[in-house]
Design a protein around this motif. Structure first.
Motif: not given
Length: 333
Positions: A167-173, A218-223, A184-187
């Protein structure tokens, strides 16, 4: 010898009694025989002549009886001698049998004592072997249960780490906004991590500093994927909280990949150790079962030997008692 002499004395006395009477009868018969011609001439068919004839007949009868009695005496004396010889032989044989039987009984009793001790020893060995098998099975069951629990926990951690990294690899593109699915996946990943943080394995796999980063993720994945910390709804794509790419994503990915490698290596090691323990357990159980089988065969053979010796002892005891009774009767005879 004394019995034989006694029998001979009795027989001789009886015979002598008969023989002592015979001369008197013979003398009377002889006298009348010699006077038969004279009386026959003078007393032809008189009562006296009849008496003479009777005496003559009696003389012949006495002689015949004497011969018969002599034969009977000879036969009886012969029987006495043969019987005495046989009784002496039987007495000697009985004494020898008793001595031999008593020796055999001592040997049988000694053998039974040794067998009894051996049987008890083998029974203890069998019990100890079976107890060792039970203990080995209990230990193996506990080890297998611990392994399965740890394996399940490790696989859950590995799955969560693998999903988080993906998920993080896909989000960090370099995307400025994330789709609803990625949100949803990240949460979901963050929620899984909050549960895994309670695991001792999870906490032991990283340093304290890296664990603080993981807890923050785990508490603030959006950061870790955007600069904004608040959002109203994942459906509001135009106002998506996950904005620009956050450099922290690279750090968390590195930490999670390190944890993933640690967990996979640890799981492989645990699998190998479990396989080795299972192999050792199976070899131990095979050895123990072979040992107990040998012990049971030994016990069975010893039990059969004990039964045979017990039977032989009973038979020897009966033979000794019967022989003693026979010996007593022979000695009285």
């Amino acid at each position: 010898w004394l019995k034989a002499a006694r029998v001979r004395t009795i027989c001789n006395n009886e015979l002598c009694s008969v023989l002592m009477k015979r001369p008197i009868l013979l003398a009377v018969a002889s006298f009348f025989w010699q006077t038969v011609p004279l009386f026959a001439r003078r007393l032809d068919q008189t009562p006296m002549s009849k008496v003479v004839e009777l005496l003559i007949d009696l003389s012949h009868t006495i002689e015949t009886d004497g011969v018969t009695e002599q034969k009977s005496y000879d036969n009886y004396a012969c029987w006495c001698e043969e019987t005495l010889v046989r009784k002496v032989r039987e007495i000697n044989e009985a004494k020898a049998t008793i001595t031999k039987t008593e020796t055999e009984m001592k040997e049988l009793n000694a053998g039974l004592g040794a067998l009894s001790a051996d049987i008890e020893h083998v029974k203890k060995d069998i019990a100890a072997n079976q107890q060792a098998q039970r203990e080995a099975m209990e230990i193996r069951d506990k080890e297998a249960a611990d392994y399965n629990d740890e394996k399940l926990e490790s696989e859950q951690c590995i799955g969560a780490l693998e999903q988080a990294i993906k998920v993080l690899t896909g989000a960090g593109t370099g995307k400025k906004v994330l789709g609803n699915i990625q949100e949803a996946q990240l949460l979901s990943v963050a929620a899984n991590f909050r549960g895994l943080l309670k695991s001792s394995l999870f906490s032991q796999s990283v340093s304290n500093a890296d664990m603080e980063v993981v807890k923050e993720f785990a508490s603030k994945p959006e950061s870790f994927v955007g600069g904004q910390a608040n959002f109203k709804s994942m459906a509001q794509v135009g106002n998506n909280p996950f904005g620009d790419y956050a450099p922290q994503s690279t750090r968390i990915q590195g930490i999670l990949k390190g944890m993933y490698d640690t967990f996979t290596a640890s799981l492989e090691k645990s699998n190998a150790e479990e396989a080795e323990k299972q192999k050792g357990f199976e070899e131990l159980m095979a050895t123990k079962k072979a040992e107990v089988k040998t012990l049971e065969l030994t016990l069975n053979q010893q039990t059969m030997d004990e039964a045979e010796k017990t039977k032989a002892l009973v038979e020897a005891t009966e033979l000794k008692d019967d022989t003693k009774d026979t010996l007593k009767a022979d000695e009285i005879f």
